[in-house]
Write a protein that holds these residues in place. Structure first.
Motif, PDB file in Angstrom:
ATOM      1  N   ARG A 115      44.455  34.234  39.865  1.00  0.00           N
ATOM      2  CA  ARG A 115      43.373  33.277  40.117  1.00  0.00           C
ATOM      3  C   ARG A 115      43.112  33.197  41.616  1.00  0.00           C
ATOM      4  O   ARG A 115      43.945  33.568  42.423  1.00  0.00           O
ATOM      5  N   HIS A 116      41.954  32.666  41.977  1.00  0.00           N
ATOM      6  CA  HIS A 116      41.586  32.455  43.379  1.00  0.00           C
ATOM      7  C   HIS A 116      41.730  33.747  44.182  1.00  0.00           C
ATOM      8  O   HIS A 116      42.284  33.768  45.285  1.00  0.00           O
ATOM      9  N   LYS A 117      41.229  34.835  43.616  1.00  0.00           N
ATOM     10  CA  LYS A 117      41.368  36.137  44.252  1.00  0.00           C
ATOM     11  C   LYS A 117      40.768  36.154  45.653  1.00  0.00           C
ATOM     12  O   LYS A 117      41.340  36.721  46.588  1.00  0.00           O
ATOM     13  N   GLY A 118      39.615  35.536  45.803  1.00  0.00           N
ATOM     14  CA  GLY A 118      38.961  35.521  47.101  1.00  0.00           C
ATOM     15  C   GLY A 118      39.788  34.827  48.159  1.00  0.00           C
ATOM     16  O   GLY A 118      39.899  35.304  49.287  1.00  0.00           O
ATOM     17  N   ALA A 119      40.386  33.689  47.816  1.00  0.00           N
ATOM     18  CA  ALA A 119      41.189  32.934  48.781  1.00  0.00           C
ATOM     19  C   ALA A 119      42.435  33.709  49.200  1.00  0.00           C
ATOM     20  O   ALA A 119      42.771  33.787  50.387  1.00  0.00           O
ATOM     21  N   TRP A 120      43.144  34.280  48.227  1.00  0.00           N
ATOM     22  CA  TRP A 120      44.334  35.067  48.555  1.00  0.00           C
ATOM     23  C   TRP A 120      43.971  36.231  49.478  1.00  0.00           C
ATOM     24  O   TRP A 120      44.664  36.509  50.461  1.00  0.00           O
ATOM     25  N   PHE A 350      38.002  45.366  55.882  1.00  0.00           N
ATOM     26  CA  PHE A 350      37.737  43.936  55.697  1.00  0.00           C
ATOM     27  C   PHE A 350      36.238  43.653  55.799  1.00  0.00           C
ATOM     28  O   PHE A 350      35.681  42.874  55.017  1.00  0.00           O
ATOM     29  N   SER A 351      35.580  44.304  56.752  1.00  0.00           N
ATOM     30  CA  SER A 351      34.139  44.100  56.911  1.00  0.00           C
ATOM     31  C   SER A 351      33.350  44.814  55.819  1.00  0.00           C
ATOM     32  O   SER A 351      32.245  44.401  55.466  1.00  0.00           O
ATOM     33  N   ARG A 352      33.917  45.900  55.254  1.00  0.00           N
ATOM     34  CA  ARG A 352      33.251  46.600  54.158  1.00  0.00           C
ATOM     35  C   ARG A 352      33.025  45.677  52.970  1.00  0.00           C
ATOM     36  O   ARG A 352      32.064  45.834  52.211  1.00  0.00           O
ATOM     37  N   ASP A 353      33.909  44.697  52.825  1.00  0.00           N
ATOM     38  CA  ASP A 353      33.771  43.735  51.735  1.00  0.00           C
ATOM     39  C   ASP A 353      33.107  42.438  52.190  1.00  0.00           C
ATOM     40  O   ASP A 353      33.146  41.434  51.481  1.00  0.00           O
ATOM     41  N   GLY A 354      32.508  42.458  53.389  1.00  0.00           N
ATOM     42  CA  GLY A 354      31.728  41.320  53.853  1.00  0.00           C
ATOM     43  C   GLY A 354      32.527  40.128  54.302  1.00  0.00           C
ATOM     44  O   GLY A 354      32.024  38.996  54.244  1.00  0.00           O
ATOM     45  N   ARG A 495      34.262  36.934  47.468  1.00  0.00           N
ATOM     46  CA  ARG A 495      35.025  36.848  46.225  1.00  0.00           C
ATOM     47  C   ARG A 495      36.230  37.784  46.212  1.00  0.00           C
ATOM     48  O   ARG A 495      36.817  38.025  45.165  1.00  0.00           O
ATOM     49  N   GLY A 496      36.556  38.309  47.365  1.00  0.00           N
ATOM     50  CA  GLY A 496      37.624  39.288  47.416  1.00  0.00           C
ATOM     51  C   GLY A 496      37.052  40.691  47.453  1.00  0.00           C
ATOM     52  O   GLY A 496      35.838  40.885  47.652  1.00  0.00           O
ATOM     53  N   PRO A 497      37.872  41.700  47.274  1.00  0.00           N
ATOM     54  CA  PRO A 497      37.398  43.089  47.295  1.00  0.00           C
ATOM     55  C   PRO A 497      36.273  43.308  46.295  1.00  0.00           C
ATOM     56  O   PRO A 497      36.358  42.891  45.151  1.00  0.00           O
ATOM     57  N   ILE A 498      35.208  43.950  46.737  1.00  0.00           N
ATOM     58  CA  ILE A 498      34.059  44.193  45.871  1.00  0.00           C
ATOM     59  C   ILE A 498      34.051  45.654  45.424  1.00  0.00           C
ATOM     60  O   ILE A 498      34.774  46.487  45.956  1.00  0.00           O
ATOM     61  N   SER A 499      33.232  45.926  44.445  1.00  0.00           N
ATOM     62  CA  SER A 499      33.050  47.300  43.975  1.00  0.00           C
ATOM     63  C   SER A 499      31.605  47.701  44.184  1.00  0.00           C
ATOM     64  O   SER A 499      30.694  46.896  43.978  1.00  0.00           O
ATOM     65  N   TYR A 500      31.411  48.947  44.608  1.00  0.00           N
ATOM     66  CA  TYR A 500      30.059  49.438  44.814  1.00  0.00           C
ATOM     67  C   TYR A 500      29.510  50.152  43.593  1.00  0.00           C
ATOM     68  O   TYR A 500      28.457  50.790  43.649  1.00  0.00           O
ATOM     69  N   GLY A 501      30.219  50.038  42.477  1.00  0.00           N
ATOM     70  CA  GLY A 501      29.728  50.638  41.246  1.00  0.00           C
ATOM     71  C   GLY A 501      30.841  51.299  40.464  1.00  0.00           C
ATOM     72  O   GLY A 501      32.019  51.238  40.822  1.00  0.00           O
ATOM     73  N   HIS A 502      30.474  51.948  39.370  1.00  0.00           N
ATOM     74  CA  HIS A 502      31.430  52.707  38.574  1.00  0.00           C
ATOM     75  C   HIS A 502      31.777  53.996  39.317  1.00  0.00           C
ATOM     76  O   HIS A 502      31.047  54.418  40.226  1.00  0.00           O
ATOM     77  N   PRO A 503      32.886  54.635  38.954  1.00  0.00           N
ATOM     78  CA  PRO A 503      33.328  55.831  39.682  1.00  0.00           C
ATOM     79  C   PRO A 503      32.247  56.882  39.881  1.00  0.00           C
ATOM     80  O   PRO A 503      32.115  57.455  40.965  1.00  0.00           O
TER      81      PRO A 503
END
Length: 512
Positions: A115-120, A350-354, A495-503
């Motif tokens: 839980r609270h992935k973004g905060a961690w 870190f900046s890649r995920d905003g 929200r924590g690490p983001i994804s830029y899409g499916h593989p």
């Protein structure tokens, strides 16, 4: 570019991580390839071995250890703390094998949290960032101090000053920034050189200390205890001496941060962490013993401005001491270069995920060099900002960079703790601890908590503005700013690490 979406869970990846090549592993975690993979197994090991840098760490902290426990703590404390750090490194290596990304600690914290992935992820990232910036600044400052010690030996009329130390530090960090800007290939070559510089330099220093002096301490001298901290408790004074080893063993997360530039990263990154710690533990013990047994007048050395340099002068003569001091300075410069490289990759991820102001700037990659050039200069700028207070007050500078070790080890502990909480739900990579995973993790988190507390306790008595340990205040400031920022704006956008899409989608975004 498709909008960021929830990254596929570990269980959704290919069942056998060994069958994944480096790019497929990165794509499965939602990232396109933007950095060049030029780091082989040795290069990955070299980055952490160079940042740990036993020559730099021991020569910087040896004097403190002489007064906080003496030879007994310097030697046996080195052995004990090295074992504890190996537990931390093994637990981190297991996580690195599962999540081989430049984001390293903050990325894995966000993925391992239930839980609270973004905060961690947020707090881990900022602790890691501040700790690494402090490490770059502290290493540069130490190198500048030893450069001035060399100049003073060469030209006795030279009088070191705080202003000169700051100016030399600025020059060092800027030059290291230029080296990181030019090409990752150059950095890899310099890191290979740094390993041999450390090993050969160690052999030269130890051989000189063993062969040249006409007398050494008796074997029993290793049990000599000294408590000149001002505290009446010998136990407390001895525990403070453990900080010498803890200070040295920082930065082995560098192998983790270089994952996206390492071939076979799921195996070579964790091996790089373990090998760097193991080699540093053995070689560091050899150097520590050589210095301890070469002490002639204990009180004279313990009160010297640079105790290790005094040992070299007393036992080897001025000429040889100056030559060996050049080896020490070179090791410190290599250490700072590797530290800045690791710092840059953390900023990039870190900046890649905003998660940083101006994120779109800091995660951009130069099309010519394939390196995150803007992130390099952000790291340089932040390190220089920490250096500037040293122009007016050495105490102010020490207060700021003292958060280096505490920030880093707390950042190390968070993903390990979250991995323990995840239990059997954790999906390991090809390098893992098996049934030893939990006990190793428990020891790692426990030691990190204890050592972090120790770093924040008073280190000298009587407690004055000059002797006060400002680490708790520095850490509190960092956490307060991070917390205020989190609750005012960040929690709504990060929200924590983001994804830029499916593989298959992110594979089409590869820039190389």
């Amino acid at each position: 570019m498709p909008p960021p979406r929830e990254r596929p869970t570990v269980s959704q990846r290919t069942a056998d991580p060994l069958t994944l090549d480096d790019d497929a592993t990165l794509h499965a975690m939602g990232y396109p390839r933007k950095l060049t993979r030029r780091f082989k197994a040795f290069d990955n090991f070299a980055i952490s071995f160079t940042i740990i840098n036993i020559i730099s760490g021991i020569f910087s902290g040896f004097g403190f250890g002489l007064n906080a426990g003496g030879p007994r703590i310097l030697v046996f404390g080195w052995i004990g703390v090295s074992v504890m750090v190996l537990f931390v490194g093994a637990a981190m290596a297991e996580v690195a094998s599962a999540y081989p990304t430049s984001g390293a600690l903050y990325f894995s914290a966000g993925k391992l949290a239930k839980r609270h992935k973004g905060a961690w992820s947020w707090y881990t990232g900022w602790l890691n960032f501040v700790g690494q910036v402090g490490g770059t600044a502290a290493t540069g400052y130490a190198a500048a101090t030893f450069i001035q010690a060399f100049i003073a030996l060469q030209w006795p009329s030279y009088v070191p000053s705080a202003h000169q130390t700051v100016l030399i530090t600025v020059l060092i960090i800027v030059l290291q920034g230029l080296a990181n800007t030019y090409t990752v290939h150059l950095v890899a070559v310099l890191n290979r050189i740094s390993v041999w510089w450390l090993l050969i330099g160690l052999a030269v220093i130890v051989t000189a200390l063993v062969v040249i002096p006409d007398q050494h301490q008796s074997p029993s001298f290793v049990t000599h205890f000294a408590n000149n901290t001002g505290f009446t408790s010998a136990l407390y004074g001895g525990m403070l001496g453990l900080l010498v080893t803890s200070w040295t063993f920082t930065g082995f997360d560098g192998s983790f941060h270089m994952s996206e530039e390492t071939v076979r990263a799921t195996v070579n990154a964790p091996r790089g962490i373990i090998r760097a710690i193991g080699c540093s533990a053995i070689t560091g013990l050899i150097l520590m013993l050589a210095l301890v047994y070469s002490i002639r007048d204990y009180d004279h050395v313990a009160t010297a401005s640079a105790p290790p340099v005094q040992i070299l002068i007393d036992g080897l003569g001025l000429g040889t001491a100056k030559f060996l001091l050049l080896i020490v300075i070179g090791a410190m410069l290599f250490c700072g270069l590797a530290n800045l490289t690791s710092n840059t990759r953390q900023i990039f991820a870190f900046s890649r995920d905003g998660a940083m102001p101006g994120s779109r700037w800091w995660h951009s990659v130069s099309p010519r060099t394939r390196t995150p050039v803007k992130a390099v200069w952000l790291a340089v700028g932040c390190s220089l900002a920490l250096i500037l207070p040293g122009w007016w007050s050495h105490t102010a500078f020490t207060a700021i960079v003292s958060v280096n070790v505490v920030g880093l080890f707390l950042a190390y502990a968070v993903p390990i703790l979250l991995r323990l909480r995840l239990g059997d739900e954790f999906q390991p990579g090809p390098w893992h601890l098996g049934r030893w995973s939990r006990p190793v993790g428990v020891v790692a988190v426990t030691w990190t908590a204890l050592s972090s507390i120790l770093f924040m306790l008073p280190q000298a008595s009587p407690i004055t503005p000059d002797s006060f340990n400002y680490a708790p205040i520095a850490l509190a400031v960092v956490l307060t700013v991070a917390t205020a920022w989190w609750f005012t704006t960040a929690r709504r956008r990060f929200r924590g690490p983001i994804s830029y899409g499916h593989p298959d989608e992110v594979a089409a975004m590869d820039l190389i």
